[in-house]
Motif scaffolding. Structure first.
Motif, mmCIF file in Angstrom:
data_model
loop_
_atom_site.group_PDB
_atom_site.id
_atom_site.type_symbol
_atom_site.label_atom_id
_atom_site.label_comp_id
_atom_site.label_asym_id
_atom_site.label_seq_id
_atom_site.Cartn_x
_atom_site.Cartn_y
_atom_site.Cartn_z
ATOM 1 N N ALA A 7 0.839 -1.246 0.203
ATOM 2 C CA ALA A 7 -0.004 0.062 -0.055
ATOM 3 C C ALA A 7 0.964 1.237 -0.036
ATOM 4 O O ALA A 7 0.497 2.132 -0.861
ATOM 5 N N LEU A 8 1.905 1.249 0.725
ATOM 6 C CA LEU A 8 2.658 2.230 0.957
ATOM 7 C C LEU A 8 3.413 2.760 -0.465
ATOM 8 O O LEU A 8 3.725 3.679 -0.990
ATOM 9 N N GLY A 9 3.861 1.532 -1.191
ATOM 10 C CA GLY A 9 4.535 1.734 -2.456
ATOM 11 C C GLY A 9 3.721 2.181 -3.681
ATOM 12 O O GLY A 9 4.317 2.961 -4.424
ATOM 13 N N LEU A 10 2.379 1.988 -3.419
ATOM 14 C CA LEU A 10 1.533 2.379 -4.553
ATOM 15 C C LEU A 10 0.909 3.832 -4.162
ATOM 16 O O LEU A 10 0.518 4.492 -5.170
ATOM 17 N N LEU A 11 0.683 4.081 -2.910
ATOM 18 C CA LEU A 11 0.032 5.289 -2.533
ATOM 19 C C LEU A 11 0.786 6.294 -1.868
ATOM 20 O O LEU A 11 0.411 7.683 -1.668
ATOM 21 N N HIS A 70 9.557 3.773 4.821
ATOM 22 C CA HIS A 70 9.099 4.242 3.481
ATOM 23 C C HIS A 70 9.226 5.663 3.243
ATOM 24 O O HIS A 70 9.769 6.240 2.306
ATOM 25 N N ASP A 71 8.913 6.524 4.333
ATOM 26 C CA ASP A 71 8.878 7.845 4.135
ATOM 27 C C ASP A 71 10.057 8.368 3.985
ATOM 28 O O ASP A 71 10.603 9.311 3.310
ATOM 29 N N ARG A 72 11.145 7.849 4.744
ATOM 30 C CA ARG A 72 12.637 8.250 4.556
ATOM 31 C C ARG A 72 13.258 7.754 3.200
ATOM 32 O O ARG A 72 13.922 8.471 2.650
ATOM 33 N N SER A 73 12.830 6.554 2.772
ATOM 34 C CA SER A 73 13.431 6.299 1.776
ATOM 35 C C SER A 73 12.690 7.148 0.258
ATOM 36 O O SER A 73 13.697 7.484 -0.650
ATOM 37 N N VAL A 74 11.636 7.337 0.183
ATOM 38 C CA VAL A 74 11.132 8.451 -0.865
ATOM 39 C C VAL A 74 11.786 9.705 -0.506
ATOM 40 O O VAL A 74 11.735 10.325 -1.729
ATOM 41 N N ALA A 90 13.044 3.905 -4.903
ATOM 42 C CA ALA A 90 12.612 4.000 -3.536
ATOM 43 C C ALA A 90 11.937 2.716 -2.915
ATOM 44 O O ALA A 90 12.288 2.301 -1.984
ATOM 45 N N VAL A 91 11.129 2.149 -3.717
ATOM 46 C CA VAL A 91 10.552 1.018 -3.355
ATOM 47 C C VAL A 91 11.529 -0.301 -3.500
ATOM 48 O O VAL A 91 11.465 -1.043 -2.623
#
Length: 427
Positions: free
Chosen positions: A35-39, A391-395, A403-404
């Motif tokens: 979900a994080l990767g898509l949204l 996830h937020d740090r990677s993007v 990122a993903v």
């Protein structure tokens, strides 16, 4: 006080299906990751810049000199009582509230206190208060001292946490007043020497309980913006995002994770047999086990950081860049392993301090099924929060196309941590 001799033992054979526990945990991690990767394609956390200021009256009350003096006096009085009980109280730990005050009310109680109120130990810390009083007597600025070398970071706090968990989980008689008194004396002496050399800033980096409370407080809804010192209500993710990337941060969090994992594993019958029959002796074998647990947690994270750097391109500080995502995982482990201890031995410690002779601890508010569910939820939720933070740090750090992919090692790491955490509970 046998329960304090091991902090708290892992609760084996809990009434919970291993299949459903693992399946639910994996589903939660993978669904959140997908979900994080898509949204979630752009960073949403603003760290210390975020937060809604609290009313001015609340700010004035919290920062008022009488408030701070009262809190410091409370911390100093509590410390003095503990020392008096250790020196003059009964030798039997079951009739002396000092061990419970240290291992339960302080060590475990700092978890809910820091989550609700922020880094409370910074104000309660009796060592900081004594240093302040000593500087007042000597007419010296508490902040005066040598500059603290940047490479020091949180390394002294990591060492202090490891020493304390060794005392709690490995020492032959951790609840005995002489053992506790010796540890507190040595620990206090080391802190005072550091503060004499580097000033009050030493406690920010080196006091194990201040750093421990400060890291947990990163997940508190209460925060303080550095720019204007305003107290704010904030998303815990913003507090977590503002975790300073200092040397020793990874070591500190890995000690928190590894020692809690060892606490659960040390109650396993196979490990108890190993310790009792080892030719190295009980203390040496248990020490190696504790160090092994911490090193294993750290090694897995280091491998993950290296793989993340390879998959995502250049990353200046791969170890510290995502270390903040381990804090909610450590919190989940702490809640899972110490909830029962806190709600039973905490009230018992208070009853002993009030004069009740060797009272029986109260029954836990949750039955075995409720405790098992809470433990699994704590571990799974801690890992899900870690996935979101990572996830937020990677993007923010990586190009959109990487990122993903760059998070895959982190996902594998968190799955591994989840397997280990759940296995300690239900194996």
């Amino acid at each position: 006080m046998s329960v304090l001799a091991h902090g708290i033992g892992a609760q084996h054979d809990l009434p919970l299906s291993p299949f459903y526990a693992f399946a639910g945990a994996f589903a939660a991690l993978f669904v959140s990751f997908l979900a994080l990767g898509l949204l979630w394609s752009a960073s949403r956390f603003r760290g210390d810049r975020a937060g809604r200021p609290l009313p001015a009256a609340v700010q004035r009350a919290a920062d008022a000199r009488p408030t701070r003096i009262a809190v410091r006096a409370l911390g100093l009085a509590a410390a003095l009582l503990v020392v008096l009980y250790l020196v003059l109280g009964p030798a039997d730990p079951d009739r002396n509230p000092a061990p419970g005050a240290v291992y339960v009310l302080l060590w475990v109680g700092l978890v809910p206190a820091s989550l609700l109120l922020g880094p409370v130990w910074r104000l309660l810390n009796p060592l900081r208060t004594l240093h302040l009083l000593g500087c007042r007597v000597l007419r010296r600025d508490p902040a005066a001292g040598r500059p603290l070398p940047p490479r020091v970071g949180m390394w002294p706090a990591a060492a202090g946490l490891l020493a304390f968990t060794w005392l709690e989980l490995v020492a032959p008689d951790p609840a005995s007043p002489p053992a506790l008194l010796l540890f507190l004396a040595l620990y206090s002496a080391a802190q005072f020497v550091g503060a004499a050399l580097y000033g009050a800033r030493w406690f920010d980096h080196a006091d194990a309980f201040e750093v421990y409370s400060g890291l947990l407080a990163r997940l508190s809804p209460l925060g303080r913006r550095p720019a204007d010192r305003r107290l704010v209500l904030r998303s815990p993710f913003n507090g977590l995002d503002a975790t300073p990337q200092l040397p020793g941060l990874v070591a500190t969090v890995c000690v928190m994770l590894g020692s809690t994992a060892y606490d659960g594993f040390s109650d396993a019958p196979s490990w108890i047999t190993t310790v009792q029959t080892s030719g190295l002796g009980r203390t040496t074998t248990a020490t190696l086990g504790l160090l092994g647990a911490v090193v294993l947690v750290a090694a897995l994270y280091a491998l993950c950081a290296g793989a993340t750097r390879l998959l995502s391109g250049q990353l200046p500080h791969p170890l510290t860049a995502f270390a903040h995502s381990l804090v909610p995982i450590a919190l989940g482990y702490l809640v899972a392993h110490y909830f029962t201890l806190f709600v039973t031995e905490g009230p018992r410690t208070v009853m002993v301090a009030l004069g009740t002779d060797n009272p029986a601890p109260p029954e836990p508010p949750l039955g075995p099924g409720g405790v098992a569910t809470l433990q699994v939820l704590a571990i799974v939720l801690g890992h899900v929060l870690g996935v979101v933070a990572a996830h937020d740090r990677s993007v923010r750090l990586f190009p959109p196309g990487r990122a993903v992919a760059g998070q895959l090692p982190l996902l594998v790491l968190m799955v591994a941590y989840t397997i280990g955490g759940l296995a300690l509970l239900i194996a």
